[in-house]
Design an enzyme around this catalytic site. Structure first.
Site, PDB file in Angstrom:
ATOM      1  CB  CYS A   1      49.871  60.025  52.857  1.00  0.00           C
ATOM      2  SG  CYS A   1      50.657  58.398  53.422  1.00  0.00           S
TER       3      CYS A   1
ATOM      4  N   GLY B   1      45.056  59.770  56.395  1.00  0.00           N
ATOM      5  CA  GLY B   1      46.110  59.273  57.233  1.00  0.00           C
ATOM      6  C   GLY B   1      45.841  59.187  58.533  1.00  0.00           C
TER       7      GLY B   1
ATOM      8  CG  ASN C   1      48.834  60.862  48.484  1.00  0.00           C
ATOM      9  OD1 ASN C   1      47.832  61.527  48.208  1.00  0.00           O
ATOM     10  ND2 ASN C   1      48.648  59.351  49.311  1.00  0.00           N
ATOM     11  N   GLY C   2      51.202  58.362  48.156  1.00  0.00           N
ATOM     12  CA  GLY C   2      51.167  57.336  47.346  1.00  0.00           C
ATOM     13  C   GLY C   2      51.991  56.349  47.313  1.00  0.00           C
TER      14      GLY C   2
ATOM     15  CE1 TYR D   1      35.854  54.626  52.973  1.00  0.00           C
ATOM     16  CE2 TYR D   1      38.182  54.335  52.274  1.00  0.00           C
ATOM     17  CZ  TYR D   1      37.152  54.444  53.515  1.00  0.00           C
ATOM     18  OH  TYR D   1      37.551  54.382  54.702  1.00  0.00           O
TER      19      TYR D   1
ATOM     20  CG  ASP E   1      32.520  52.888  50.586  1.00  0.00           C
ATOM     21  OD1 ASP E   1      33.310  52.100  50.400  1.00  0.00           O
ATOM     22  OD2 ASP E   1      32.264  53.304  51.596  1.00  0.00           O
TER      23      ASP E   1
ATOM     24  CB  CYS F   1      45.662  49.370  45.706  1.00  0.00           C
ATOM     25  SG  CYS F   1      46.248  50.981  45.131  1.00  0.00           S
TER      26      CYS F   1
ATOM     27  CB  CYS G   1      41.685  47.587  43.134  1.00  0.00           C
ATOM     28  SG  CYS G   1      40.828  49.172  43.080  1.00  0.00           S
TER      29      CYS G   1
HETATM   30  S1  SF4 Z   1      44.572  50.019  42.046  1.00  0.00           S
HETATM   31 FE1  SF4 Z   1      42.661  50.935  42.730  1.00  0.00          FE
HETATM   32  S2  SF4 Z   1      42.801  51.769  44.535  1.00  0.00           S
HETATM   33 FE2  SF4 Z   1      44.825  51.423  43.450  1.00  0.00          FE
HETATM   34  S3  SF4 Z   1      45.104  53.372  42.309  1.00  0.00           S
HETATM   35 FE3  SF4 Z   1      44.226  52.006  41.179  1.00  0.00          FE
HETATM   36  S4  SF4 Z   1      41.879  52.167  41.038  1.00  0.00           S
HETATM   37 FE4  SF4 Z   1      42.986  53.135  42.933  1.00  0.00          FE
END
Ligand code: SF4
Length: 506
Positions: free
Chosen positions: A23, A50, A124-125, A273, A377, A413, A467
């Site tokens: 967000c 968002g 945001n989060g 990204y 990306d 994530c 991720c």
């Molecule tokens: S898991 Fe990937 S997208 Fe999620 S916070 Fe960590 S680096 Fe960022």
């Protein structure tokens, strides 16, 4: 507060872009300024983070008004609604949902009455101890003065906890005192901007996973998800809100304190990204990071080709870097419809079958007969790239070599980005060669994790890259205590007690 019936479908295409943004949050304290308009333009600059709903809360010193609805910032607000939001403090939010459905009730800023007034909060989060926080809300002695919440998101739980704290004698705590009690108990990614009638607050999780910056206006202060949002409203960049920092801004100026030690783990995907290219995070410009990723990708994964093209717009900086380092000319081989996703109209079956062409169209005259390097990306499910390769071949490309400026996404994530489930991730269970074959490409290569990280210039231990490598920056609860619908399902059972109105939808 208006209620919108239309739902914005920003994911029109089958296999549309995988990672959905976090967000965007924005806050301003500026007596004498049109704070609702400043917030509108701040959110406008953060729209990429968002697109599901947008909202602005404004205080005039004695009461807070919240205006929110489903849709883009420009669809939710007009001159009339903005001029009804008069005051000197504002908090704004552009939402992409990660916990809690995309419905009006979950649009932000969230709002709660307190014993001393009210609180409006934008987040945001994504939190990872949502079930535990729901239990704390259920235990509040006098939750939100008895009013049942409509929201089913993690943000509303934090708002309720901040609103409902009392001291040992049962007297209500100020938002500032409640923050120092509650914020250390919140786990996950949170860049918060919130306010009561008199004060603007900001806080960032100890890992600083999502960005949050502080800016200065001639007559006030601004807090925003990205530095690009400061530029649009004429604020000068001051500094980042530090991981684990709490800030309060009122007529006495800015007060800073810590609710936790900083353990920086900024999201590397912001550089790949998520963030705007004209944003700086932790002192590093996002555009320059992406160009450098492209340069390193060219060194790590060269290709014999005639032309480098990008998947616009997010692949463009890395494609420029790839072209520069490889000596292969860069060209525009694809034209993007900038307005795709900005419609409420569902595509007809015929248009749906055209798939990717709603979004991208090849420049046949540029790519015909050429051996192409196509720089993107990231690959999540692979549907977009598969359609893209087919489209480029139909347009006459002699060869298609795909180069990706981030490593294979193999893990979900839990901190605010909705990639897909692990089973849906194309890199989970397939080799790179197999993925390339599945996409129909002549070759496929990704940048290495170290190459990506070095391009950011941020020290590896200070970045979350879970991720890509599965090393999460904090302990995670059992899988059944995570997930978007956590507060809308039976999984909320541990807190399904007499006080369960705190988590129940009306
Ligand atoms: S898991 Fe990937 S997208 Fe999620 S916070 Fe960590 S680096 Fe960022």
């Amino acid at each position: 507060m208006p209620r919108g019936d239309g739902l914005l479908n920003h994911d029109l295409l089958p296999g549309e872009k995988g990672p959905q943004d976090a967000c965007g949050v924005f806050g301003v304290w500026a007596p004498g300024e049109e704070v609702a308009k400043l917030t509108y333009f701040g959110l406008y600059a953060l729209q990429h983070r968002g697109q599901e709903s947008a909202g602005i809360a404004v205080s005039n010193g004695s009461q807070i008004l919240v205006f929110k609805d489903m849709g883009l910032v420009s669809q939710v607000f007009d001159e009339t609604s903005l001029s009804s939001l008069q005051g000197h403090i504002a908090v704004g939010h552009a939402r992409y949902s990660t916990t809690g459905a995309s419905v009006w009730e979950n649009a932000q800023p969230t709002f709660r009455a307190t014993a001393q007034g009210s609180i409006a909060l934008a987040h945001n989060g994504n939190l990872v101890n949502t079930a535990e926080l729901a239990g704390l809300v259920a235990d509040l002695p006098e939750r939100n003065n008895g009013s049942a919440p409509a929201a089913t998101n993690d943000t509303d739980l934090v708002t309720a906890l901040l609103a409902g704290q009392t001291d040992d004698d049962g007297k209500p705590l100020s938002i500032e005192a409640a923050s120092s009690r509650i914020l250390p108990q919140v786990r996950g990614a949170f860049s918060l901007v919130f306010m009561d009638e008199h004060t603007l607050y900001a806080a960032r999780d100890p890992q600083g996973i999502r960005p949050l910056v502080l800016g200065r206006l001639e007559r006030g202060w601004v807090v925003a998800s990205e530095s690009a949002a400061l530029d649009i409203c004429g604020a000068s960049y001051v500094r980042e809100i530090e991981p684990g920092e709490f800030v309060a801004i009122d007529e006495n100026g800015l007060r800073s304190s810590r609710f936790a030690d900083a353990r920086p783990k900024g999201c590397v995907f912001e550089y790949v990204y998520l963030a705007r290219p004209d944003t700086d995070i932790a002192g590093r410009n996002v555009y320059l990071s992406r160009v450098e990723m492209g340069r390193r990708l060219a060194a790590e994964a060269p290709a014999e080709a005639d032309l480098v093209i990008a998947t616009p717009e997010s692949g463009t900086p890395a494609a420029i870097g790839y072209a520069e380092a490889s000596g292969i000319p860069f060209g525009a081989g694809l034209v993007k419809n900038a307005y795709v996703g900005r419609t409420f109209i569902q595509p007809s079956q015929t248009i749906r079958q055209l798939g990717i062409r709603l979004k991208l169209n090849p420049l046949k005259e540029v790519i015909k007969g050429k051996r192409l390097v196509v720089v993107d990306d990231s690959i999540v499910r692979g549907n977009t790239q598969r359609a893209l390769v087919r489209m480029l071949r139909e347009a006459g490309a002699a060869e298609v070599h795909i180069r990706i400026s981030s490593p294979p996404v193999k893990w979900p994530c839990f901190f605010g980005i909705d990639f897909a489930t692990r089973a849906e991730l194309i890199a989970n269970g397939m080799t790179i060669e197999e993925i390339g074959t599945s996409l129909g490409a002549d070759s496929l290569a990704y940048i290495s994790i170290d190459g990506m990280i070095e391009a950011t210039t941020i020290a590896k231990p200070n970045l979350c890259r879970a991720c890509f490598d599965g090393e999460y920056p904090m302990d995670l609860p059992d899988p059944e205590l995570l997930g978007k619908q956590l507060l809308e399902t039976e999984l909320a059972a541990p807190v399904e007690t007499a006080a369960s109105a705190a988590i129940r939808r009306p």
